[in-house]
Design a protein around this motif. Structure first.
Motif: not given
Length: 253
Positions: A27, A113-115
């Motif tokens: 990520y 807010h991690c992807e």
């Protein structure tokens, strides 16, 4: 196709296991980090009653001091220590409750807010369905990195996880690579290492005879081949390549 091979014409053999780095490999680290720091700084301004610029400067100085003090160890990445020292640099002595609050704010915001990069999950599932072992070598403390892996829903996608806290040293030092190899129980020549850092991941793995794959960010113009065996910037493309029949011993799909 952006995937490039640097194997001097030698066939690329399918591994028995693949080791992955985490941050900036599975990520993008910078966007959630920026959001998390902004949230922590805003809370520090509110709780401590100091100027935003002073908070930002103190936290930046604290990070430098902690890293200089601890060297390449898991605790040198600790936001808890950064915030503790930052508050002290602001003249407020040690404030345990506020320090813990800021650290929780940082990681709560970070994770939200991690992807994952596109294709990561499907590639990992395909590896496991084809009997290829998987592991992680990652810097930072175990609790934080475990939380990230669980947040991404990848806790069932890896056979082993090695953090620099467990190994006692950050990459590219030998200890984390040796520990991962020992856990996998596989000869290094039959292992691939996938990471984003030319030194920590590629240079760290190469002395063991591990085949190295470097994920670069061509969109932002970052990355270098760095002596890696394979360079790529898209997990979907890596997935397609792996099962295309061009990797010796890998089943074509």
């Amino acid at each position: 196709m952006t995937l490039r091979l640097h194997t001097d014409g030698k066939p690329l053999r399918s591994p028995q296991a693949i080791i992955f780095d985490t941050d900036n490999t599975l990520y993008a680290y910078d966007p959630p980090h920026a959001r998390a720091m902004a949230a922590a700084e805003a809370k520090a301004v509110r709780l401590l009653g100091v100027d935003a610029a002073d908070v930002r400067g103190a936290f930046a100085q604290a990070r430098e001091e902690v890293k200089r003090q601890l060297g390449k160890t898991a605790s040198s990445h600790s936001r808890l220590l950064y915030f503790q020292r930052g508050i002290e640099l602001l003249g407020r002595k040690t404030q345990l409750v506020i320090t813990l609050d800021l650290e929780q704010t940082y990681w709560r915001t970070f994770l939200s807010h991690c992807e994952l990069f596109p294709g990561v999950h499907d590639f990992l599932l395909a590896l496991r369905s084809n009997g290829i072992g998987t592991a992680i070598i990652t810097d930072l403390t175990s609790q934080i990195q475990f939380r990230k892996i669980i947040y991404f829903g990848l806790d069932d996608c890896f056979d082993y996880v090695v953090t620099s806290e467990e190994a006692g040293a950050d990459k590219p030092q030998e200890a984390p690579f040796r520990l991962a190899i020992d856990k996998l129980g596989i000869e290094p020549r039959n292992i691939w290492m996938v990471g984003d850092h030319p030194i920590n991941d590629v240079a760290g793995a190469r002395p063991f005879g591990i085949t190295t794959l470097l994920r670069v960010d061509h969109v932002n113009g970052s990355g270098t081949d760095a002596g890696s065996d394979v360079v790529f910037d898209d997990f979907n493309e890596l997935h397609q390549f792996f099962f295309s029949g061009k990797v010796e011993g890998a089943l074509k799909r």
